[in-house]
Design an enzyme around this catalytic site. Sequence first.
Site, PDB file in Angstrom:
ATOM      1  CB  SER A  52      -0.870  -0.017   1.261  1.00 51.93           C
ATOM      2  OG  SER A  52      -1.421   1.257   1.501  1.00 51.93           O
TER       3      SER A  52
ATOM      4  CE1 TYR B 266      -3.903  -2.331   5.355  1.00 51.09           C
ATOM      5  CE2 TYR B 266      -3.021  -0.335   4.355  1.00 51.09           C
ATOM      6  CZ  TYR B 266      -3.648  -1.556   4.235  1.00 51.09           C
ATOM      7  OH  TYR B 266      -4.001  -2.004   2.991  1.00 51.09           O
TER       8      TYR B 266
ATOM      9  CE  LYS C 256      -1.398  -4.251   3.268  1.00 54.43           C
ATOM     10  NZ  LYS C 256      -1.747  -5.523   2.613  1.00 54.43           N
TER      11      LYS C 256
END
Lengths: 328, 328
Positions: free
Chosen positions: B125, B149, B153
Site C-alpha cells: 500500500s 497498517y 505493509k
Amino acid sequence: MHILILGAAGMVGRKLAERLLREGRLGKQDITRMTLQDVVAPARPANASVPVSVVASDFADAGAAAPLIAERPDVIFHLAAIVSGEAEAEFDKGYRINLDGTRYLIDAIRAAGGGYKPRLVFTSSIAVFGAPFPEKIGDEFFHTPLTSYGTQKSICELLINDYTRKGLLDGISIRLPTICVRPGKPNKAASGFFSNIIREPLAGEEAILPVSEDVRHWHASPKSAVGFLIHAGTMDLNAMGPRRNLSMPGLSATVGEQIAALERVAGKNVIARIKRVPDPTIIGIVSGWPRDFVTDRALRLGFTTAEKTFDDIIRIHIEDELGGKFVG
Amino acid sequence: MHILILGAAGMVGRKLAERLLREGRLGKQDITRMTLQDVVAPARPANASVPVSVVASDFADAGAAAPLIAERPDVIFHLAAIVSGEAEAEFDKGYRINLDGTRYLIDAIRAAGGGYKPRLVFTSSIAVFGAPFPEKIGDEFFHTPLTSYGTQKSICELLINDYTRKGLLDGISIRLPTICVRPGKPNKAASGFFSNIIREPLAGEEAILPVSEDVRHWHASPKSAVGFLIHAGTMDLNAMGPRRNLSMPGLSATVGEQIAALERVAGKNVIARIKRVPDPTIIGIVSGWPRDFVTDRALRLGFTTAEKTFDDIIRIHIEDELGGKFVG
C-alpha cells in the site's frame, strides 16, 4: 534512574556501562541502579558505586524480556543482536534474536501497564542500506537491505517507530557506522580488516589488507558510538517527530587514507606491518557496502562524533586501549 | 497451474478471480485449479471451467497457511489484510493478521521443502509513505508510515524481499493506488468519498464531499489493480533484482478534476448531486496522504494502467459495474 543495557557483554555495551558508571549520571539524572543483560553473563563492573544486576538470558526466549521489564528500567539501551554473518548463515536464529527478540521486548513494555513508557535506544545498522545507492546516502534514502541482518534491523526500526507513535514507549533507532578501531583480536568478519590494519600494526603485529586502497567506508570510534547512545538516551525525542530512526554521523575514509593517517600518527615502521593479500570474496562483499553518508538530520539533532579526522580515530584508540603507547 | 488467492472475498480479490476464470490462463499457462481463501468463505464463482476450492480460515491463525501451501499452488496472490482504520483501532489484531499472518505464510512456503518456490504476489500500500513527503514520491523515497497498517505493509515488503533473496520463494510486493471507483455502498473509510462522489451521483444518489476541491490524490481503477496483479504474477521478476517492492502507476487528480471529469462524462445533473459538507476530521486525515508519484520503475517493468485520464476511470466504472448506463 535505573538503566538496562541489553547486549551488555559486547564491546559497545561494555564501554557504555563503564562510562555510565564512571559518570554516575545520564544527562541530568543520577543513576541509582543498573542492569546488564546478555546471553552470557556480562562481567560485573569493578567498583560500581550503584547496585548492578547481571543477567544471563536468551533474548530469543519469549519469556526473557518480562522479568527485566518488571523492574521498570527508565532507559533501555538495546544492543542485543547476532551479527550480520551469523544472521545470514543461521536464518531462523537471526529472525528469532534480531526480530522476535525485539518484538518480545516492546510487547513486554506495552504489557507492563501503569503508564510505564521507558526511553528505548535501539542500535540499528547501516546494513539497512544495500547497493546500488548514491555515493553519499542521505537521510531520506530508502531501505534496501541485502542481508537478513539488515532486514531485521530495518523491521525493528519500523516497529519502534510505530510503538512510539502509539505512545507505548519513547523510542529511537540509531544506525551506527562501522566501529573503528575495534579493540580485541582480529576476527573473521568481512569488515574486520578496517580495524585490523590499524590495531595490529600499533601492537607490533602484521595485519592483512584484503582489498585495494581505494575502498571507501564509513567509520566512527567506539567513543563516538557510546556518545551517540548517551545522547539518544537523554535528548528530547519530540524534536524528531514520528521518524525516530536515523543514520549517525561518521567519517568517510578510503583504506589509503586510513593508512596515511596511521603513518602520520605512528610512523613508517608501523604501516610497513600491513601486508597486501587481495581476497576476492572480501572484495566482493565490501563492494556492496555504504561508503559515505550525509547525516544532516543527526547533526541538527545534536549527535556529534568524538573525532574530526581519521588521525583522531587512531589517537582515540591509542589513548583508550593502549594507555597512550604503541610499538613504533 | 494452480492459483491461490488469499483474501479472495474482497473487491479486488473477487475481480481477480473472475478475470482469471474468464481467461482460463495466467500468462502463457492454463489454469487447472484455483483456491479462494478468506476469513469468510468467498462466493463460489458461477460456471468455473476448472475445479475451484473455497476455504474459510483465519489468516492470523498460525496453522491456517500450512494446509493451503500443502496443495503447492504455483502462484499465490496475497490480498489478505485488515484495513487501515481497523489496524489502527485494534493494535493486536492488526499485527496478528497483517504481519504475523504473512510471516506464517512465508514460513509455511519455506517449510514445504522439495524445491517448492512459488510466485508470491503481495498487495502492499502507499500507506508505507507518511507525510511530510515530496509532492511526487519517487521510487527511492524512504518508508515513513504513520499508521500501524502502513508499518505492517512495509515490514511484509522487507520480509518478502529477504525470503526471495534467500531463494525461499519468488516474491513481489506491489503498492496499489487508492482504488477508484470502488463499487458497492458508501462506507465510513476516510478515503470513501473519492469513490462516493462518482459512484453515488451516477446511481442517482446524493454524495457528501467532506474536503475541498483542491485535495489531490492517487487513483487507479479496479481494472488497473487486477491488471497489475496479473502482470506481477506472470512477469520475469529477475529483472527487478533484489528490490522486489515498488509503487504501481496511477493517476494523480484533484477532487475538482474528478468532478470536472464526471461532468464531461455524465453531465451537469449528475455533478449537482455532490453536496459539500466539510468534515475537519477527514480533512486532517487526508492532508497526510500521498498526492502523486513518479513510478518510472513500474512503467519500465511493464506495469500499465487501464486508464489515461480520470474520464477513463469513470467510463470503466460505468462499463464494468453499471452495464454501460447511469442515472443522468
